[in-house]
Design a protein around this motif. Structure first.
Motif, short mmCIF file in Angstrom:
data_model
loop_
_atom_site.label_atom_id
_atom_site.label_comp_id
_atom_site.label_asym_id
_atom_site.label_seq_id
_atom_site.Cartn_x
_atom_site.Cartn_y
_atom_site.Cartn_z
N LYS A 178 -24.84 19.06 6.98
CA LYS A 178 -23.85 19.15 5.90
C LYS A 178 -24.25 19.39 4.70
CE LYS A 178 -19.88 16.46 3.83
NZ LYS A 178 -19.20 15.35 3.71
N VAL A 179 -23.60 20.41 3.87
CA VAL A 179 -24.21 20.56 2.62
C VAL A 179 -22.95 20.55 1.76
CG1 VAL A 179 -24.89 22.57 1.15
CG2 VAL A 179 -25.57 22.44 3.67
N VAL A 180 -23.22 19.77 0.71
CA VAL A 180 -21.99 19.41 -0.41
C VAL A 180 -22.58 20.36 -1.59
CG1 VAL A 180 -21.19 17.48 -2.09
CG2 VAL A 180 -21.79 17.07 0.21
N VAL A 181 -21.68 21.27 -2.16
CA VAL A 181 -21.85 22.15 -3.33
C VAL A 181 -21.14 21.67 -4.41
CG1 VAL A 181 -21.80 24.40 -3.89
CG2 VAL A 181 -22.57 24.08 -1.67
N PHE A 182 -21.66 21.23 -5.49
CA PHE A 182 -21.22 20.93 -6.76
C PHE A 182 -20.80 22.45 -7.39
CE2 PHE A 182 -23.45 17.10 -5.60
CZ PHE A 182 -22.47 16.38 -5.50
N GLY A 183 -19.50 22.67 -8.05
CA GLY A 183 -19.18 23.78 -8.87
C GLY A 183 -18.46 24.90 -7.83
N SER A 184 -17.87 25.51 -8.51
CA SER A 184 -16.73 26.56 -8.17
C SER A 184 -16.97 27.94 -8.46
CB SER A 184 -15.55 26.11 -7.80
OG SER A 184 -15.57 25.02 -6.73
N GLY A 185 -17.88 28.08 -9.38
CA GLY A 185 -18.01 29.39 -10.24
C GLY A 185 -18.54 30.34 -9.55
N GLY A 186 -19.40 31.38 -10.15
CA GLY A 186 -20.02 32.63 -9.42
C GLY A 186 -21.03 32.18 -8.45
N ALA A 187 -22.04 31.40 -9.32
CA ALA A 187 -23.22 30.86 -8.23
C ALA A 187 -22.93 29.96 -7.06
CB ALA A 187 -24.05 29.90 -9.14
N ALA A 188 -21.69 29.25 -7.46
CA ALA A 188 -21.49 28.27 -6.05
C ALA A 188 -20.74 29.23 -4.98
CB ALA A 188 -20.36 27.22 -6.49
N SER A 189 -19.83 30.24 -5.50
CA SER A 189 -19.02 30.93 -4.64
C SER A 189 -20.11 31.92 -3.61
CB SER A 189 -18.22 31.97 -5.42
OG SER A 189 -17.68 33.06 -4.71
N ALA A 190 -21.10 32.29 -4.42
CA ALA A 190 -22.11 33.12 -3.66
C ALA A 190 -22.79 32.25 -2.59
CB ALA A 190 -23.14 33.96 -4.88
N ILE A 191 -23.17 31.18 -3.05
CA ILE A 191 -23.77 30.07 -2.21
C ILE A 191 -23.06 29.71 -0.89
CG2 ILE A 191 -24.84 27.77 -2.08
CD1 ILE A 191 -25.85 28.51 -4.91
N VAL A 192 -21.70 29.29 -1.33
CA VAL A 192 -20.91 28.95 -0.18
C VAL A 192 -20.84 30.18 0.86
CG1 VAL A 192 -18.70 27.98 0.37
CG2 VAL A 192 -19.83 26.94 -1.46
N THR A 193 -20.49 31.26 0.25
CA THR A 193 -20.42 32.45 1.12
C THR A 193 -21.52 32.55 2.03
OG1 THR A 193 -19.25 33.66 -0.89
CG2 THR A 193 -20.05 34.84 1.10
N GLU A 194 -22.95 32.58 1.71
CA GLU A 194 -23.86 32.60 2.52
C GLU A 194 -24.11 31.69 3.52
OE1 GLU A 194 -25.41 35.84 2.73
OE2 GLU A 194 -24.49 36.24 0.86
N LEU A 195 -23.89 30.41 3.05
CA LEU A 195 -23.82 29.34 3.83
C LEU A 195 -22.89 29.09 4.89
CD1 LEU A 195 -24.22 26.27 1.31
CD2 LEU A 195 -25.98 26.85 2.94
N ALA A 196 -21.66 29.85 4.64
CA ALA A 196 -20.92 30.15 5.99
C ALA A 196 -21.19 31.25 6.76
CB ALA A 196 -19.37 30.22 5.17
N LEU A 197 -21.78 32.35 6.24
CA LEU A 197 -22.18 33.32 7.08
C LEU A 197 -23.36 33.09 7.97
CD1 LEU A 197 -21.85 36.41 4.53
CD2 LEU A 197 -20.65 35.90 6.34
N TYR A 198 -24.19 32.03 7.20
CA TYR A 198 -25.42 31.73 7.93
C TYR A 198 -24.85 30.78 9.02
CZ TYR A 198 -30.10 29.56 8.76
OH TYR A 198 -31.40 29.11 9.20
N GLY A 199 -23.90 30.10 9.15
CA GLY A 199 -23.37 29.24 10.02
C GLY A 199 -23.59 27.70 9.80
N VAL A 200 -23.70 27.14 8.90
CA VAL A 200 -24.16 25.57 8.56
C VAL A 200 -22.89 25.12 9.38
CG1 VAL A 200 -25.71 26.02 6.78
CG2 VAL A 200 -23.35 25.26 6.36
N ARG A 201 -23.40 23.67 9.61
CA ARG A 201 -22.28 23.05 10.28
C ARG A 201 -21.01 22.68 9.35
NH1 ARG A 201 -21.53 17.43 10.26
NH2 ARG A 201 -23.62 16.95 9.44
#
Ligand code: NDP
Length: 294
Positions: free
Chosen positions: A136-159
């Motif tokens: 499980k990944v907890v990401v703090f923030g919702s700006g440009g960097a967070a959005s790019a990171i969450v996108t890749e984590l989802a495309l990679y398929g983390v739980r």
């Protein structure tokens, strides 16, 4: 590239491929130094320029760069979203996170926009967390960097990914945009008081701008003292060891600094532009050299 070869290219062609970094303000951005170091080590003739663009002059600036057949470039704040309008094509990552930080000219002369921030982060994280998909990944923030990171984590398929942000509406929007792109369970959590990090096996990512150029500043989180197998990451790269990472280290977490992400996103760009893998250790050293001047 030595002076003689470069002179020959000037007099007989082909001229050196040109790359740009545009932003406002852009002074203090070390990307040019990192890219030139990578190009030199590869013996690649590309030239890289850092260009300040006035916020209301993006359109004529970008048309100029494209008309002059620049081979590609990087885009930084505040243009990562606005630049999308002027490109012929977007990669899946760029279109999902609605931001471009890397542009490449294709052989047919059209321009494609990519977002390599999240990819660079993911590469760094996977290296030290081979079982990332199960976490499980907890990401703090919702700006440009967070959005790019969450996108890749989802495309990679983390739980599972939980987004925690000061402004709940921003995290809701981020999560809603990515809903259904993979099997990753995406959610958001409110952040009203100190966020308690007390679950084992978590990955926590500090992706807000808090701590940038402020060594003492830290987001409002507390780490339990008996954590096991937790990885704590920060996107902030200056200072390299942020207050957030210091706190995490004290709690026994494995830590990942923002410099790895910065190097990797640059290395991905170099590979897109030249087809070759640059020396990442050299690129990292060039950034450390640049930051030592700050
Ligand atoms: P944005 O301005 O797009 O987003 C900033 C985020 O930080 C928002 O979520 C904002 O919350 C949050 N935030 C700001 N101040 C506070 C605060 N006091 N407390 C809690 N949250 C806060 O910035 P970016 O996402 O583009 O950049 C964020 C950081 O990432 C910067 O430091 C940047 O340098 C770094 N970065 C690093 C890269 C790397 O390669 N290492 C690449 C790209 C960026 P809210 O939504 O409530 O406003």
């Amino acid at each position: 590239m030595d002076r003689k070869t470069s002179l020959q290219a000037l007099m007989k062609g082909p001229l050196a491929p040109l790359y740009f970094c545009i932003g406002s303000p852009v002074v203090g951005n070390p990307t040019q130094h990192m890219m030139e170091t990578a190009f030199d080590a590869l013996g690649y003739s590309g030239r890289y320029l850092t260009i300040e663009v006035e916020p209301d002059e993006l359109e004529p600036s970008i048309w100029g760069l494209l008309a002059m057949h620049f081979s590609g470039g990087n885009v930084t704040a505040p243009f990562k979203q606005e630049v999308l309008t002027y490109l012929d094509e977007l990669t899946e990552s760029a279109s999902l996170c609605d931001a471009v930080n890397c542009i490449t000219r294709k052989e047919d002369g059209t321009y494609v926009g990519d977002n390599t921030d999240g990819k660079g982060f993911l590469q760094s994280l996977v290296e030290i967390t081979p079982d990332l998909k199960k976490r499980k990944v907890v990401v703090f923030g919702s700006g440009g960097a967070a959005s790019a990171i969450v996108t890749e984590l989802a495309l990679y398929g983390v739980r599972e990914v939980a987004v925690v942000n000061r402004t709940l509406a921003h995290s809701k929007k981020l999560v809603n945009n990515l809903e259904g792109i993979s099997k990753t369970v995406l959610g958001y959590e409110p952040w009203e008081r100190t966020y308690q990090i007390r679950e084992n096996d978590l990955v926590v990512v500090q992706a807000t701008s808090v701590g940038l150029f402020e060594p003492e500043a830290c987001i409002n989180v507390a780490f339990a003292s008996d954590l096991h197998n937790v990885v704590a990451c920060d996107v902030v790269f200056n200072p390299v060891e942020t207050a957030f990472l210091k706190k995490a280290k004290l709690a026994g977490c494995q830590t990942l600094d923002g410099l790895g992400m910065l190097v990797n996103q640059g290395a991905i760009a170099v590979k897109l532009w030249t087809g070759r893998d640059p020396d990442r250790a050299l690129m990292r050293a060039s950034l450390e050299e640049a930051f030592a001047l700050c």
